[in-house]
Design a protein around this motif. Structure first.
Motif, PDB file in Angstrom:
ATOM      1  N   MET A   1       7.065   2.167  -3.350  1.00  0.00           N
ATOM      2  CA  MET A   1       5.629   2.034  -3.548  1.00  0.00           C
ATOM      3  C   MET A   1       4.913   2.998  -2.596  1.00  0.00           C
ATOM      4  SD  MET A   1       3.256  -1.389  -3.317  1.00  0.00           S
ATOM      5  CE  MET A   1       3.660  -2.024  -4.922  1.00  0.00           C
ATOM      6  N   SER A   2       3.949   3.744  -3.116  1.00  0.00           N
ATOM      7  CA  SER A   2       3.207   4.683  -2.288  1.00  0.00           C
ATOM      8  C   SER A   2       2.141   3.946  -1.474  1.00  0.00           C
ATOM      9  CB  SER A   2       2.541   5.740  -3.170  1.00  0.00           C
ATOM     10  OG  SER A   2       1.439   5.183  -3.858  1.00  0.00           O
ATOM     11  N   VAL A   3       1.591   4.629  -0.503  1.00  0.00           N
ATOM     12  CA  VAL A   3       0.522   4.052   0.301  1.00  0.00           C
ATOM     13  C   VAL A   3      -0.659   3.691  -0.604  1.00  0.00           C
ATOM     14  CG1 VAL A   3      -1.147   4.527   2.138  1.00  0.00           C
ATOM     15  CG2 VAL A   3       1.232   5.256   2.389  1.00  0.00           C
ATOM     16  N   LEU A   4      -0.984   4.570  -1.553  1.00  0.00           N
ATOM     17  CA  LEU A   4      -2.087   4.288  -2.474  1.00  0.00           C
ATOM     18  C   LEU A   4      -1.808   3.031  -3.289  1.00  0.00           C
ATOM     19  CD1 LEU A   4      -4.785   4.967  -3.768  1.00  0.00           C
ATOM     20  CD2 LEU A   4      -3.554   6.501  -5.312  1.00  0.00           C
ATOM     21  N   ASP A   5      -0.591   2.893  -3.793  1.00  0.00           N
ATOM     22  CA  ASP A   5      -0.237   1.695  -4.561  1.00  0.00           C
ATOM     23  C   ASP A   5      -0.325   0.442  -3.699  1.00  0.00           C
ATOM     24  OD1 ASP A   5       0.264   3.163  -6.894  1.00  0.00           O
ATOM     25  OD2 ASP A   5       2.385   3.416  -6.390  1.00  0.00           O
ATOM     26  N   ASP A   6       0.176   0.542  -2.471  1.00  0.00           N
ATOM     27  CA  ASP A   6       0.150  -0.599  -1.556  1.00  0.00           C
ATOM     28  C   ASP A   6      -1.291  -0.977  -1.221  1.00  0.00           C
ATOM     29  OD1 ASP A   6       1.284  -2.592   0.093  1.00  0.00           O
ATOM     30  OD2 ASP A   6       1.048  -1.289   1.851  1.00  0.00           O
ATOM     31  N   TRP A   7      -2.102   0.027  -0.891  1.00  0.00           N
ATOM     32  CA  TRP A   7      -3.508  -0.231  -0.558  1.00  0.00           C
ATOM     33  C   TRP A   7      -4.240  -0.858  -1.747  1.00  0.00           C
ATOM     34  CZ3 TRP A   7      -6.929  -1.181   2.896  1.00  0.00           C
ATOM     35  CH2 TRP A   7      -8.291  -1.060   2.608  1.00  0.00           C
ATOM     36  N   THR A   8      -4.046  -0.277  -2.931  1.00  0.00           N
ATOM     37  CA  THR A   8      -4.707  -0.785  -4.130  1.00  0.00           C
ATOM     38  C   THR A   8      -4.309  -2.231  -4.397  1.00  0.00           C
ATOM     39  OG1 THR A   8      -4.749   1.450  -5.046  1.00  0.00           O
ATOM     40  CG2 THR A   8      -5.087  -0.344  -6.585  1.00  0.00           C
ATOM     41  N   ALA A   9      -3.042  -2.535  -4.234  1.00  0.00           N
ATOM     42  CA  ALA A   9      -2.572  -3.909  -4.452  1.00  0.00           C
ATOM     43  C   ALA A   9      -3.206  -4.868  -3.449  1.00  0.00           C
ATOM     44  CB  ALA A   9      -1.049  -3.956  -4.346  1.00  0.00           C
ATOM     45  N   GLN A  10      -3.343  -4.434  -2.195  1.00  0.00           N
ATOM     46  CA  GLN A  10      -3.946  -5.301  -1.184  1.00  0.00           C
ATOM     47  C   GLN A  10      -5.430  -5.531  -1.443  1.00  0.00           C
ATOM     48  OE1 GLN A  10      -2.957  -4.615   2.945  1.00  0.00           O
ATOM     49  NE2 GLN A  10      -0.929  -3.839   2.382  1.00  0.00           N
ATOM     50  N   VAL A  11      -6.140  -4.481  -1.831  1.00  0.00           N
ATOM     51  CA  VAL A  11      -7.568  -4.636  -2.133  1.00  0.00           C
ATOM     52  C   VAL A  11      -7.743  -5.520  -3.360  1.00  0.00           C
ATOM     53  CG1 VAL A  11      -9.673  -3.432  -2.846  1.00  0.00           C
ATOM     54  CG2 VAL A  11      -8.235  -2.466  -1.042  1.00  0.00           C
ATOM     55  N   ARG A  12      -6.919  -5.290  -4.380  1.00  0.00           N
ATOM     56  CA  ARG A  12      -6.992  -6.100  -5.595  1.00  0.00           C
ATOM     57  C   ARG A  12      -6.765  -7.578  -5.255  1.00  0.00           C
ATOM     58  NH1 ARG A  12      -3.105  -3.872  -8.278  1.00  0.00           N
ATOM     59  NH2 ARG A  12      -4.343  -2.212  -9.179  1.00  0.00           N
ATOM     60  N   ALA A  13      -5.789  -7.862  -4.408  1.00  0.00           N
ATOM     61  CA  ALA A  13      -5.505  -9.248  -4.022  1.00  0.00           C
ATOM     62  C   ALA A  13      -6.665  -9.846  -3.225  1.00  0.00           C
ATOM     63  CB  ALA A  13      -4.218  -9.312  -3.211  1.00  0.00           C
ATOM     64  N   ALA A  14      -7.221  -9.061  -2.301  1.00  0.00           N
ATOM     65  CA  ALA A  14      -8.335  -9.559  -1.488  1.00  0.00           C
ATOM     66  C   ALA A  14      -9.563  -9.865  -2.334  1.00  0.00           C
ATOM     67  CB  ALA A  14      -8.684  -8.535  -0.405  1.00  0.00           C
ATOM     68  N   LEU A  15      -9.753  -9.088  -3.397  1.00  0.00           N
ATOM     69  CA  LEU A  15     -10.909  -9.286  -4.269  1.00  0.00           C
ATOM     70  C   LEU A  15     -10.595 -10.157  -5.483  1.00  0.00           C
ATOM     71  CD1 LEU A  15     -12.367  -5.653  -4.207  1.00  0.00           C
ATOM     72  CD2 LEU A  15     -13.056  -7.618  -2.819  1.00  0.00           C
ATOM     73  N   GLU A  16      -9.352 -10.637  -5.526  1.00  0.00           N
ATOM     74  CA  GLU A  16      -8.886 -11.490  -6.624  1.00  0.00           C
ATOM     75  C   GLU A  16      -9.092 -10.826  -7.985  1.00  0.00           C
ATOM     76  OE1 GLU A  16     -10.692 -15.348  -6.128  1.00  0.00           O
ATOM     77  OE2 GLU A  16      -9.880 -15.565  -4.107  1.00  0.00           O
ATOM     78  N   LEU A  17      -8.614  -9.586  -8.084  1.00  0.00           N
ATOM     79  CA  LEU A  17      -8.728  -8.798  -9.310  1.00  0.00           C
ATOM     80  C   LEU A  17      -7.371  -8.559  -9.940  1.00  0.00           C
ATOM     81  CD1 LEU A  17     -11.151  -6.031  -8.008  1.00  0.00           C
ATOM     82  CD2 LEU A  17     -11.739  -7.940  -9.515  1.00  0.00           C
ATOM     83  N   THR A  18      -7.364  -8.490 -11.238  1.00  0.00           N
ATOM     84  CA  THR A  18      -6.169  -8.058 -11.952  1.00  0.00           C
ATOM     85  C   THR A  18      -6.451  -6.654 -12.482  1.00  0.00           C
ATOM     86  OG1 THR A  18      -6.964  -9.068 -13.991  1.00  0.00           O
ATOM     87  CG2 THR A  18      -5.478 -10.384 -12.640  1.00  0.00           C
ATOM     88  N   PRO A  19      -5.432  -5.828 -12.627  1.00  0.00           N
ATOM     89  CA  PRO A  19      -5.674  -4.465 -13.105  1.00  0.00           C
ATOM     90  C   PRO A  19      -6.252  -4.467 -14.518  1.00  0.00           C
ATOM     91  CG  PRO A  19      -3.367  -4.758 -12.458  1.00  0.00           C
ATOM     92  CD  PRO A  19      -4.030  -6.081 -12.351  1.00  0.00           C
ATOM     93  N   ALA A  20      -7.252  -3.612 -14.728  1.00  0.00           N
ATOM     94  CA  ALA A  20      -7.851  -3.478 -16.052  1.00  0.00           C
ATOM     95  C   ALA A  20      -7.017  -2.540 -16.924  1.00  0.00           C
ATOM     96  CB  ALA A  20      -9.271  -2.941 -15.933  1.00  0.00           C
ATOM     97  N   HIS A  21      -6.229  -1.692 -16.282  1.00  0.00           N
ATOM     98  CA  HIS A  21      -5.423  -0.697 -16.978  1.00  0.00           C
ATOM     99  C   HIS A  21      -4.254  -0.356 -16.063  1.00  0.00           C
ATOM    100  CE1 HIS A  21      -4.369   3.293 -18.572  1.00  0.00           C
ATOM    101  NE2 HIS A  21      -4.870   2.840 -19.704  1.00  0.00           N
ATOM    102  N   PRO A  22      -3.074  -0.106 -16.617  1.00  0.00           N
ATOM    103  CA  PRO A  22      -1.912   0.175 -15.768  1.00  0.00           C
ATOM    104  C   PRO A  22      -2.082   1.399 -14.860  1.00  0.00           C
ATOM    105  CG  PRO A  22      -1.283   0.090 -18.107  1.00  0.00           C
ATOM    106  CD  PRO A  22      -2.749  -0.138 -18.024  1.00  0.00           C
ATOM    107  N   ASP A  23      -2.854   2.373 -15.282  1.00  0.00           N
ATOM    108  CA  ASP A  23      -3.070   3.593 -14.491  1.00  0.00           C
ATOM    109  C   ASP A  23      -4.483   3.643 -13.923  1.00  0.00           C
ATOM    110  OD1 ASP A  23      -0.486   4.620 -14.973  1.00  0.00           O
ATOM    111  OD2 ASP A  23      -1.131   5.456 -16.897  1.00  0.00           O
ATOM    112  N   GLU A  24      -5.023   2.496 -13.529  1.00  0.00           N
ATOM    113  CA  GLU A  24      -6.416   2.459 -13.112  1.00  0.00           C
ATOM    114  C   GLU A  24      -6.713   3.394 -11.946  1.00  0.00           C
ATOM    115  OE1 GLU A  24      -7.306  -1.607 -12.164  1.00  0.00           O
ATOM    116  OE2 GLU A  24      -6.106  -1.579 -10.357  1.00  0.00           O
ATOM    117  N   HIS A  25      -5.828   3.476 -10.964  1.00  0.00           N
ATOM    118  CA  HIS A  25      -6.143   4.357  -9.835  1.00  0.00           C
ATOM    119  C   HIS A  25      -6.132   5.826 -10.263  1.00  0.00           C
ATOM    120  CE1 HIS A  25      -1.731   3.890  -9.417  1.00  0.00           C
ATOM    121  NE2 HIS A  25      -1.756   5.098  -8.933  1.00  0.00           N
ATOM    122  N   LYS A  26      -5.284   6.196 -11.235  1.00  0.00           N
ATOM    123  CA  LYS A  26      -5.292   7.576 -11.730  1.00  0.00           C
ATOM    124  C   LYS A  26      -6.601   7.862 -12.459  1.00  0.00           C
ATOM    125  CE  LYS A  26      -2.771  10.899 -14.602  1.00  0.00           C
ATOM    126  NZ  LYS A  26      -3.922  11.759 -14.617  1.00  0.00           N
TER     127      LYS A  26
END
Length: 84
Positions: A1-26
């Motif tokens: 897992m990249s730093v970006l993936d790890d960070w995104t997962a942590q922010v998503r968890a903190a904000l109680e969000l599920t991904p809207a799209h599999p490539d949302e950060h891209k």
């Protein structure tokens, strides 16, 4: 897992969000790049925020990203560099 993936997962968890799209950060990074280069650098985070609002309200992420990219390209054509 990249730093970006790890960070995104942590922010998503903190904000109680599920991904809207599999490539949302891209999608967000592509929007930011296109707007920063085609419009103005400070417009990139604002556009990413507006993208997030639209997707959060049910807009299709891919279609929304495409619309913003198209707008940025049109803006660049209508406002050549150095012309303000």
């Amino acid at each position: 897992m990249s730093v970006l993936d790890d960070w995104t997962a942590q922010v998503r968890a903190a904000l109680e969000l599920t991904p809207a799209h599999p490539d949302e950060h891209k999608l967000v990074l592509d929007i930011a790049r296109d707007v920063a280069h085609g419009v103005l650098r400070p417009a990139a985070p604002v556009s990413a925020y507006l993208f997030g609002l639209a997707v959060g309200r049910g807009a299709d992420p891919v279609a929304s990203a495409a619309a913003i990219t198209e707008l940025a390209a049109r803006w660049a054509e209508q406002h050549p560099a150095g012309e303000e």
